[in-house]
Scaffold this motif. Structure first.
Motif, PDB file in Angstrom:
ATOM      1  N   ILE A  50       1.096  -1.520  -0.122  1.00 31.87           N
ATOM      2  CA  ILE A  50      -0.155   0.366   0.036  1.00 31.87           C
ATOM      3  C   ILE A  50       1.179   1.012  -0.126  1.00 31.87           C
ATOM      4  CG2 ILE A  50      -1.558   1.555   0.666  1.00 31.87           C
ATOM      5  CD1 ILE A  50      -2.848  -1.563   2.330  1.00 31.87           C
ATOM      6  N   THR A  51       0.726   1.913  -0.935  1.00 33.28           N
ATOM      7  CA  THR A  51       0.962   2.991  -0.895  1.00 33.28           C
ATOM      8  C   THR A  51       0.439   3.824  -0.922  1.00 33.28           C
ATOM      9  OG1 THR A  51       3.194   2.422  -2.758  1.00 33.28           O
ATOM     10  CG2 THR A  51       2.911   4.804  -2.551  1.00 33.28           C
ATOM     11  N   GLY A  52       0.939   5.361   0.546  1.00 35.52           N
ATOM     12  CA  GLY A  52      -0.278   6.125   0.576  1.00 35.52           C
ATOM     13  C   GLY A  52       0.889   8.013  -0.066  1.00 35.52           C
ATOM     14  N   PHE A  53      -0.240   8.207  -0.440  1.00 33.33           N
ATOM     15  CA  PHE A  53      -0.150   9.765  -0.338  1.00 33.33           C
ATOM     16  C   PHE A  53      -0.278  11.128   0.554  1.00 33.33           C
ATOM     17  CE2 PHE A  53      -0.784   9.002  -5.692  1.00 33.33           C
ATOM     18  CZ  PHE A  53       0.290   8.072  -5.826  1.00 33.33           C
ATOM     19  N   ILE A  54       0.539  11.854   0.974  1.00 31.35           N
ATOM     20  CA  ILE A  54       0.075  12.159   1.997  1.00 31.35           C
ATOM     21  C   ILE A  54       0.287  13.723   1.290  1.00 31.35           C
ATOM     22  CG2 ILE A  54      -0.113  10.956   3.610  1.00 31.35           C
ATOM     23  CD1 ILE A  54       2.933  12.102   4.199  1.00 31.35           C
ATOM     24  N   GLY A  55       0.248  15.102   1.748  1.00 27.16           N
ATOM     25  CA  GLY A  55       0.095  16.454   1.721  1.00 27.16           C
ATOM     26  C   GLY A  55      -0.440  17.311   1.877  1.00 27.16           C
ATOM     27  N   PRO A  56      -1.147  18.039   1.906  1.00 28.99           N
ATOM     28  CA  PRO A  56      -1.748  19.724   2.590  1.00 28.99           C
ATOM     29  C   PRO A  56      -2.500  19.531   0.711  1.00 28.99           C
ATOM     30  CG  PRO A  56       0.241  20.695   2.087  1.00 28.99           C
ATOM     31  CD  PRO A  56       0.852  19.423   1.843  1.00 28.99           C
ATOM     32  N   SER A  57      -3.832  19.853   1.672  1.00 30.00           N
ATOM     33  CA  SER A  57      -4.853  20.338   0.355  1.00 30.00           C
ATOM     34  C   SER A  57      -4.532  20.465  -0.744  1.00 30.00           C
ATOM     35  CB  SER A  57      -6.289  21.172   0.773  1.00 30.00           C
ATOM     36  OG  SER A  57      -7.058  20.609   1.881  1.00 30.00           O
ATOM     37  N   GLY A  58      -4.656  20.609  -1.743  1.00 28.36           N
ATOM     38  CA  GLY A  58      -3.792  21.602  -3.464  1.00 28.36           C
ATOM     39  C   GLY A  58      -2.101  21.448  -3.418  1.00 28.36           C
ATOM     40  N   CYS A  59      -1.937  20.429  -3.657  1.00 26.01           N
ATOM     41  CA  CYS A  59      -0.527  20.004  -3.508  1.00 26.01           C
ATOM     42  C   CYS A  59      -0.266  19.008  -4.982  1.00 26.01           C
ATOM     43  CB  CYS A  59       0.173  19.217  -2.569  1.00 26.01           C
ATOM     44  SG  CYS A  59      -0.771  17.600  -1.489  1.00 26.01           S
ATOM     45  N   GLY A  60      -1.434  17.807  -5.124  1.00 27.28           N
ATOM     46  CA  GLY A  60      -1.365  17.125  -6.168  1.00 27.28           C
ATOM     47  C   GLY A  60      -1.761  15.927  -6.076  1.00 27.28           C
ATOM     48  N   LYS A  61      -1.336  15.391  -5.179  1.00 24.82           N
ATOM     49  CA  LYS A  61      -2.283  13.831  -4.665  1.00 24.82           C
ATOM     50  C   LYS A  61      -3.181  13.282  -5.280  1.00 24.82           C
ATOM     51  CE  LYS A  61      -3.505  14.605  -0.251  1.00 24.82           C
ATOM     52  NZ  LYS A  61      -4.232  16.107  -0.625  1.00 24.82           N
ATOM     53  N   SER A  62      -4.682  13.559  -5.954  1.00 22.91           N
ATOM     54  CA  SER A  62      -5.253  13.046  -6.393  1.00 22.91           C
ATOM     55  C   SER A  62      -5.070  13.364  -7.435  1.00 22.91           C
ATOM     56  CB  SER A  62      -6.812  13.697  -6.053  1.00 22.91           C
ATOM     57  OG  SER A  62      -6.773  13.582  -4.439  1.00 22.91           O
ATOM     58  N   TYR A 213      -3.899  -7.564  -4.168  1.00 25.25           N
ATOM     59  CA  TYR A 213      -4.313  -5.945  -5.476  1.00 25.25           C
ATOM     60  C   TYR A 213      -2.723  -4.962  -4.615  1.00 25.25           C
ATOM     61  CZ  TYR A 213      -8.211  -8.091  -6.050  1.00 25.25           C
ATOM     62  OH  TYR A 213      -9.723  -8.966  -6.460  1.00 25.25           O
ATOM     63  N   THR A 214      -1.982  -5.031  -5.990  1.00 29.76           N
ATOM     64  CA  THR A 214      -1.417  -3.380  -5.644  1.00 29.76           C
ATOM     65  C   THR A 214      -2.297  -2.056  -5.018  1.00 29.76           C
ATOM     66  OG1 THR A 214       0.562  -3.692  -6.740  1.00 29.76           O
ATOM     67  CG2 THR A 214       0.169  -1.447  -6.102  1.00 29.76           C
ATOM     68  N   VAL A 215      -1.798  -1.579  -3.562  1.00 35.61           N
ATOM     69  CA  VAL A 215      -3.032  -0.441  -3.799  1.00 35.61           C
ATOM     70  C   VAL A 215      -1.903   0.651  -3.310  1.00 35.61           C
ATOM     71  CG1 VAL A 215      -4.805   0.666  -1.783  1.00 35.61           C
ATOM     72  CG2 VAL A 215      -4.629  -2.037  -2.451  1.00 35.61           C
ATOM     73  N   ALA A 216      -2.714   1.489  -4.182  1.00 37.42           N
ATOM     74  CA  ALA A 216      -2.528   3.203  -3.971  1.00 37.42           C
ATOM     75  C   ALA A 216      -3.294   4.391  -3.335  1.00 37.42           C
ATOM     76  CB  ALA A 216      -2.231   4.085  -5.296  1.00 37.42           C
ATOM     77  N   LEU A 217      -2.834   4.801  -2.350  1.00 32.36           N
ATOM     78  CA  LEU A 217      -3.775   4.823  -1.416  1.00 32.36           C
ATOM     79  C   LEU A 217      -3.824   6.499  -1.361  1.00 32.36           C
ATOM     80  CD1 LEU A 217      -6.438   5.579   0.893  1.00 32.36           C
ATOM     81  CD2 LEU A 217      -4.282   4.854   2.384  1.00 32.36           C
ATOM     82  N   VAL A 218      -4.784   7.248  -2.103  1.00 32.92           N
ATOM     83  CA  VAL A 218      -4.902   9.416  -1.212  1.00 32.92           C
ATOM     84  C   VAL A 218      -5.432   9.801  -0.077  1.00 32.92           C
ATOM     85  CG1 VAL A 218      -5.624  11.417  -1.826  1.00 32.92           C
ATOM     86  CG2 VAL A 218      -4.225  10.197  -3.286  1.00 32.92           C
ATOM     87  N   THR A 219      -4.781  10.163   0.947  1.00 33.05           N
ATOM     88  CA  THR A 219      -5.169   9.784   2.617  1.00 33.05           C
ATOM     89  C   THR A 219      -4.888  11.430   2.853  1.00 33.05           C
ATOM     90  OG1 THR A 219      -6.147   9.598   4.377  1.00 33.05           O
ATOM     91  CG2 THR A 219      -3.761   8.866   3.345  1.00 33.05           C
ATOM     92  N   HIS A 220      -6.116  12.149   3.851  1.00 34.57           N
ATOM     93  CA  HIS A 220      -5.798  13.384   4.207  1.00 34.57           C
ATOM     94  C   HIS A 220      -5.229  13.193   5.965  1.00 34.57           C
ATOM     95  CE1 HIS A 220      -6.049  17.324   2.126  1.00 34.57           C
ATOM     96  NE2 HIS A 220      -7.027  16.454   1.270  1.00 34.57           N
ATOM     97  N   THR A 231       4.756   2.319   2.369  1.00 34.31           N
ATOM     98  CA  THR A 231       5.970   3.101   2.021  1.00 34.31           C
ATOM     99  C   THR A 231       4.424   4.050   1.764  1.00 34.31           C
ATOM    100  OG1 THR A 231       6.159   1.798   0.328  1.00 34.31           O
ATOM    101  CG2 THR A 231       6.381   4.426  -0.845  1.00 34.31           C
ATOM    102  N   THR A 232       5.279   5.740   1.711  1.00 31.90           N
ATOM    103  CA  THR A 232       4.462   7.226   1.876  1.00 31.90           C
ATOM    104  C   THR A 232       5.263   8.256   0.998  1.00 31.90           C
ATOM    105  OG1 THR A 232       3.784   6.593   4.213  1.00 31.90           O
ATOM    106  CG2 THR A 232       3.420   9.158   3.650  1.00 31.90           C
TER     107      THR A 232
END
Length: 275
Positions: A50-62, A213-220, A231-232
């Protein structure tokens, strides 16, 4: 050649396997019209993690997440420089069908979005779209079991998917996404609209899903990233040009990102100095 490679080859896209990553994403510049939304973001999505995407709003994660299976193609002004390679093949190649890409790189959205049809038909939707010729009942049941929903809905498969609770609807959407047996599952803040109990259920499900499955996750939610991500990737925002351009600041094992970040901006973010 694997079954996945054979299937994609038959759809005019020959995907060559690579050892280090299921997806190699290199987004040098991502634009919506003249707006530079993301720059300098290269990250591998590793198999079985699971690869997590973190960061402030507007940083392009999604934006980055949606680039992985060409979901941004639905935005007419979207364009980018770089590549997104799935098993070695650029998914943005001229001969690659985006429908085939999404067959192997599925997606679950922020808001549960079951279709206005029965629970059964919701899960079977992608199978029918891809002209599945096997045992439909078996595949639907398997997807509902893997999404931890079967025992709750097995006696009411003809009921509308909209009749389920919010948490159940999100698990139904996960079942719909995995029914076609994708290789990769993208999840864009899948718990943001759920209560704590439903969130815990979905998080537990994520940990089970990574076995297949391989997972990529956007989370606030940084606590969520710490709980489920192997991984983050931390994204920051560049405002030097007068706009808000996201970029990859740092990526590593989740424990390292939260306990021993190498970049000052990452240290400030995980310490809660900005959000």
């Amino acid at each position: 050649m694997s079954a996945t490679a054979e299937a994609v080859t038959s759809s005019a896209a020959a995907f060559s396997p690579v050892a280090d990553a299921v997806i190699d994403c290199d987004l040098k510049k991502v634009f919506y019209g003249d707006f530079l939304a993301v720059r300098d973001s290269r990250l591998p999505i590793e198999k079985g993690k699971i690869t997590g995407f973190i960061g402030p709003s507007g940083c392009g994660k999604s934006t980055v997440l949606r680039s992985l299976n060409r979901m941004n193609d639905l935005i007419p002004t979207f364009r980018f420089e770089g590549h997104v390679k799935y098993h070695g093949q650029d998914v943005y190649g001229k001969k690659v069908d985006p429908v085939v890409v999404r067959r192997y790189i599925g997606m679950v959205f922020q808001q549960p979005n079951p279709f206005s049809m029965s629970i059964y038909d919701n899960v079977a939707f992608g199978l029918r779209l891809n002209r599945f010729k096997g045992d439909m009942d078996e595949r639907v049941q398997k997807a509902l079991e893997r999404s931890a929903l079967w025992n709750e809905v097995k006696d009411k498969l003809s009921n509308s998917g909209l009749s389920l609770s919010g948490g159940q609807q999100q698990r139904l959407c996960i079942a719909r996404a995995i029914a076609t047996e994708p290789d990769v599952l993208l999840m864009d803040e899948p718990c943001s609209a759920l209560d704590p109990i439903a969130t815990r259920q979905v998080e537990e499900l994520m940990l089970e899903l990574k076995e297949r499955y391989t997972v990529a996750l956007v989370t606030h939610n940084m606590q969520q990233a710490m709980r489920v991500a192997d991984t983050t990737a931390f994204f920051g925002v560049d405002i030097s040009a007068g706009g808000r351009t996201g970029y990859l600041v740092e990526m590593g094992e989740t424990k390292q990102i939260f306990e021993d970040p190498q970049e000052q901006l990452t240290k400030q973010y995980v310490a809660g100095e900005f959000s």
